[in-house]
Design a protein around this motif. Structure first.
Motif, short mmCIF file in Angstrom:
data_model
loop_
_atom_site.label_atom_id
_atom_site.label_comp_id
_atom_site.label_asym_id
_atom_site.label_seq_id
_atom_site.Cartn_x
_atom_site.Cartn_y
_atom_site.Cartn_z
N GLU A 183 0.82 -1.21 0.00
CA GLU A 183 0.00 0.00 0.00
C GLU A 183 0.86 1.26 0.00
N ALA A 184 2.00 1.23 0.67
CA ALA A 184 2.90 2.39 0.65
C ALA A 184 3.44 2.63 -0.76
N LEU A 185 3.80 1.56 -1.46
CA LEU A 185 4.28 1.70 -2.83
C LEU A 185 3.17 2.22 -3.75
N MET A 186 1.95 1.73 -3.57
CA MET A 186 0.84 2.17 -4.41
C MET A 186 0.56 3.66 -4.18
N THR A 187 0.51 4.08 -2.94
CA THR A 187 0.22 5.49 -2.67
C THR A 187 1.38 6.39 -3.08
N ALA A 188 2.61 5.92 -2.94
CA ALA A 188 3.75 6.71 -3.42
C ALA A 188 3.71 6.85 -4.94
N GLY A 189 3.34 5.78 -5.63
CA GLY A 189 3.18 5.86 -7.08
C GLY A 189 2.07 6.81 -7.47
N LEU A 190 0.98 6.80 -6.73
CA LEU A 190 -0.11 7.74 -7.01
C LEU A 190 0.33 9.18 -6.74
N ALA A 191 1.19 9.38 -5.74
CA ALA A 191 1.71 10.73 -5.49
C ALA A 191 2.50 11.22 -6.70
N VAL A 192 3.34 10.37 -7.26
CA VAL A 192 4.11 10.74 -8.43
C VAL A 192 3.18 10.98 -9.62
N ALA A 193 2.15 10.14 -9.76
CA ALA A 193 1.19 10.31 -10.87
C ALA A 193 0.42 11.61 -10.73
N PHE A 194 -0.02 11.94 -9.53
CA PHE A 194 -0.72 13.22 -9.32
C PHE A 194 0.18 14.40 -9.65
N TYR A 195 1.44 14.30 -9.26
CA TYR A 195 2.38 15.37 -9.57
C TYR A 195 2.56 15.47 -11.08
N ALA A 196 2.60 14.34 -11.76
CA ALA A 196 2.81 14.35 -13.21
C ALA A 196 1.63 14.94 -13.97
N ILE A 197 0.40 14.73 -13.49
CA ILE A 197 -0.75 15.27 -14.22
C ILE A 197 -1.05 16.70 -13.86
N SER A 198 -0.38 17.24 -12.83
CA SER A 198 -0.68 18.62 -12.43
C SER A 198 -0.10 19.63 -13.40
#
Length: 177
Positions: free
Chosen positions: A162-177
């Protein structure tokens, strides 16, 4: 992009491993659903979102339905760990759908996108910060729970996944911003 690939591919592998280690069928299905989410996000990170947006959205809808039904029908009361897992899974699936939508609209990648409005940029960056805190929370719940505490520590495989999934989502959110 490579950070997202590492995070999501690792999450998929840990999800498959958790599927084989789980003893309860609902836990196996939850781990499988987490692995499917990671595979969808790996596809998005590879830049295949516009071409495969509809099939990926259908996969996300079925995973969301699994978690939503689990949130309503799991035993253990409102504060039970199984119910929390299902609610968390539904929330992560919804956030994954958000990233998929904007990546598909972004013509090929989460980092190549048309201009956004300021409000969406702020929401996406806020989501990235929230996901960083969520990843840290998963790691703290896994490795920093005191022995004398009344709360239970998160199993290591689940916490790391779950930590890896949420960290990946953090990077994805940063990328789409």
């Amino acid at each position: 992009m490579s950070a997202m690939l590492v995070f999501f591919a690792s999450t998929a592998v840990l999800g498959l491993l958790a599927m084989f280690r789980a003893k309860v069928i609902a836990a196996r299905m939850d781990a499988g659903a987490a692995a499917v989410l990671a595979v969808v996000m790996t596809t998005v990170a590879l830049g295949r979102a516009p071409a495969a947006a509809i099939p990926l959205a259908l996969v996300l809808a079925s995973v969301f339905a699994w978690f939503a039904v689990g949130a309503v029908h799991r035993k253990g009361g409102p504060e039970g760990p199984a119910r929390f897992t299902a609610i968390h899974g539904a929330a992560v699936t919804a956030l994954t759908g958000w990233v998929l939508f904007f990546a598909a609209r972004g013509f090929g990648s989460v980092s190549v996108h048309p201009g956004h409005q300021l409000g969406l940029i702020i929401i996406d960056l806020g989501g990235a910060v929230l996901m960083v805190f969520a990843a840290a929370s998963w790691l703290l719940g896994t490795f920093a729970t005191p022995a004398e505490s009344k709360s239970l520590a998160v199993p290591r495989l689940t916490g790391i996944r779950e930590a890896l999934m949420t960290a990946g989502l953090a990077v994805a959110f940063y990328a789409i911003s």
